[in-house]
Design a protein around this motif. Structure first.
Motif: not given
Length: 482
Positions: A409-414, A277-279, A400-407
Motif C-alpha cells: 500500500n502507499p505510504i501514509p503522509t503522516e 526475517l518475518s517473511d 519506512t515500509r520496513y518500519e510499517l511492515g507494509d510493502w
C-alpha cells in the motif's frame, strides 16, 4: 840550604864513558825537587835536561818562585761575634725635642696583642658561654626526576615517541601494500534480551566422549559421563552428525541426542532476495507446519551466541538443505554462515576505511529492497554513497515500509513526516539495522558502487530507472516518467 853537586872528570876511561851513556839512556832527565817546610807545595818548573842533579832543602821559600795568585773561595760562618767600637767612633745621639719630653713612651706590644698594621685573618674565638655548636641546616636534594640537570630537553623526550609512531605507520603501510585483508569482527550486542545459548561445532573425527566433554565444558549438560552413557545405551554414539549447532544451556540428554543424531530425511528450501526475517518465519510455518515464531527465536539465539548488534541483514538469501525437525535452527545457522563466506571475498573494498561491515550490510539490504534488477544495483548504490558522503538524507521509502511492515500500500503522509529511526527522509544517515535479506549481487554493489555524480533516482512507469544530479532535474524526471 844544602847543595850537593857533582862534576865530570876531565879524562874518564872508556868503560866509564860507556856505562854513563847507558845509564843516561835508561834514566829520565833530572828534576828539581823543592820541599817547602811551611806546608806549601810548589809546582816544579820544567828545566832543560842537564847532566847534574840538584836537591835543594830550605825552610824559606825560594826567591825564584812566583807567588800563588789563585783566589781562595770565601767561607761563611754562622758563629756570633762581638764588635767593640771605640768611644771616639760611636755616633752622636740626636737631641730630643722639648715637646716630646712630657709625653709617655708607648708601651711595647706583647706577643698576645694584635699588630694593627697587619690584616688579621684569624677568626675570633667564641665566647666561653657558647658551648653547643649551632646545627647546620640540612639540605634535602630534590628528586631525581625534578632536578634540572637530569631533565632532558623537550625535543629529546619527544624523539622516541615520534620514532615509534613512524615505525607503526610504516608497518601499517607495508601490511596494506601487501594486500592483507581486515578480519571480520562482529561488534557486541549493545543491549536487549540476552539468551543463554552457545554455538557448538562438531568436527569430523570427534568421538562421542570428546563431544560429551565439549558439551559439559560449554554448559550444555552437567555430566559428560552421564551423557556418554545415554548415547551408548541408545546406540547413538556412532551416528553423531558433524556441523554447527546453536544449543541452550542445561538441556536434557534426550534433547541433546535428538539434535546431534538427526537421521531424518533432509529437504531443500529457497529464500528469495528481499525476504525479511518475518517473511522467512511465515514461509517455514506454511511449508513445514512448525510453530510460528520458531525461526525468529532461532535467529535471536544465534545473535546472542555470536554477539550480533542486529539480526536483519546478517542472513544471506539463497537455497539451503536442512532437516525437517530442526528446520528453523539449521536454516538460521546456514544463512549466517553463508553470509560470512560471501563477506570474505569483499574485504578488499576501499569503503571499509570509512564504513564498518555492518553499515555496508545495511546499504546492501536497502539496495535489495529498492530493486530486483541486477543492472540497477550499482547505480542505486552510487546515489546512496554520494548522499552519505555529503551528509544528506537518503530519502529511501523502503526503510519506512520496513518500519510499517507494509510493502504494497502507499505510504501514509503522516509516516513520511514523522521523525523515526527508519524514516530516511527526515533522518540523516543509515537506519539502525538492515531491512531485508540481501543477495550476493546487492552485497557486491554495496561494497563496490559505481562512480557517478548522481544524487537522485526514480523508477518510472516505463519500468526503467532515471538518475539526476540536481533536484530540478529530478522534478523534470518525475513530470516526464510519472
Amino acid at each position: 840550604m844544602l847543595l850537593f853537586s857533582s862534576n865530570r872528570t876531565k879524562s874518564p876511561s872508556c868503560c866509564q864513558r860507556r856505562n854513563r851513556r847507558a845509564m843516561a839512556e835508561k834514566s829520565k832527565p833530572p828534576k828539581q825537587l823543592t820541599l817547602d817546610l811551611d806546608g806549601k807545595e810548589e809546582k816544579p818548573k820544567p828545566k832543560k835536561s842537564t847532566s847534574s842533579y840538584k836537591v835543594v832543602l830550605s825552610d824559606t821559600p825560594s826567591p825564584l818562585k812566583k807567588p800563588n795568585t789563585s783566589r781562595k773561595k770565601p767561607t761563611v760562618t754562622t758563629r756570633s761575634m762581638t764588635v767593640k767600637i771605640p768611644a771616639d767612633l760611636r755616633p752622636v745621639p740626636k737631641p730630643v725635642a722639648k715637646e716630646s719630653l712630657g709625653k709617655k713612651r708607648p708601651t711595647p706590644r706583647t706577643a698576645d696583642q694584635p699588630n694593627p698594621h697587619v690584616v688579621q685573618t684569624r677568626t675570633r674565638k667564641r665566647p666561653a658561654t657558647q658551648t653547643a655548636k649551632p646545627k647546620k641546616q640540612q639540605v634535602v636534594p630534590p628528586k631525581i626526576g625534578k632536578r634540572t640537570s637530569y631533565r632532558q630537553p623537550l625535543s629529546r623526550r619527544l624523539l622516541l615517541p615520534l620514532v615509534i609512531a613512524l615505525l607503526v605507520v610504516a608497518a601499517l603501510l607495508i601490511l596494506y601494500a601487501h594486500g592483507e585483508k581486515p578480519t571480520l569482527l562482529v561488534p557486541p550486542v549493545p543491549g536487549g534480551e540476552k539468551r543463554d545459548v552457545v554455538a557448538v561445532t562438531i568436527e569430523s573425527g570427534m568421538t562421542a566422549r570428546t563431544v560429551s566433554l565439549l558439551l559439559e565444558q560449554l554448559g550444555v549438560v552437567e555430566d559428560a559421563q552421564a551423557l556418554l552413557a545415554y548415547l551408548v545405551e541408545k546406540e547413538l554414539a556412532t551416528v553423531i552428525q558433524t556441523g554447527t549447532y546453536v544449543m541452550e544451556r542445561n538441556l536434557q540428554y534426550s534433547e541433546v541426542a535428538s539434535l546431534l543424531t538427526n537421521t531424518e530425511q533432509t529437504m531443500d528450501v529457497t529464500i528469495p532476495p528481499g525476504f525479511t526475517l518475518s517473511d522467512i518465519d511465515g514461509y517455514l510455518v506454511n511449508r513445514l507446519e512448525i510453530d510460528e515464531g520458531g525461526f525468529l527465536d532461532a535467529v535471536n539465539n544465534l545473535a546472542s551466541a555470536y554477539r550480533l548488534s542486529f539480526t536483519e541483514g546478517w542472513f544471506l538469501s539463497g537455497s539451503y538443505t536442512i532437516h525437517r525437525n530442526r528446520a528453523a535452527e539449521e536454516l538460521a545457522l546456514a544463512m549466517y554462515q553463508e553470509m560470512l563466506r560471501a563477506l570474505q571475498g569483499l574485504l578488499d573494498s576501499p569503503l571499509l576505511e570509512r564504513y564498518s561491515i555492518e553499515e555496508l550490510l545495511i546499504v546492501a539490504s536497502m539496495i535489495q529492497a529498492e530493486t530486483q534488477d541486477i543492472t540497477q544495483m550499482e547505480g542505486i548504490s552510487s546515489v546512496i554513497h554520494n548522499r552519505l558522503a555529503h551528509d544528506e538524507p537518503l530519502g529511501i521509502d523502503a526503510t519506512t515500509r520496513y518500519e510499517l511492515g507494509d510493502w504494497e500500500n502507499p505510504i501514509p503522509t503522516e509516516a513520511l513526516e514523522t521523525k523515526s529511526p527508519y524514516n530516511t527522509r527526515r533522518k540523516v544517515g543509515l537506519p539502525p539495522s538492515g531491512i531485508c535479506c540481501p543477495g550476493v549481487d546487492a552485497l557486491r554493489s554495496a561494497f563496490f558502487p559505481k562512480d557517478t555524480p548522481y544524487f537522485y533516482y526514480l523508477h518510472g512507469y516505463d519500468k526503467a530507472i532515471h538518475y539526476a544530479e540536481t533536484y530540478e532535474e529530478h522534478k523534470e524526471n518525475i513530470t516526464q516518467y510519472r
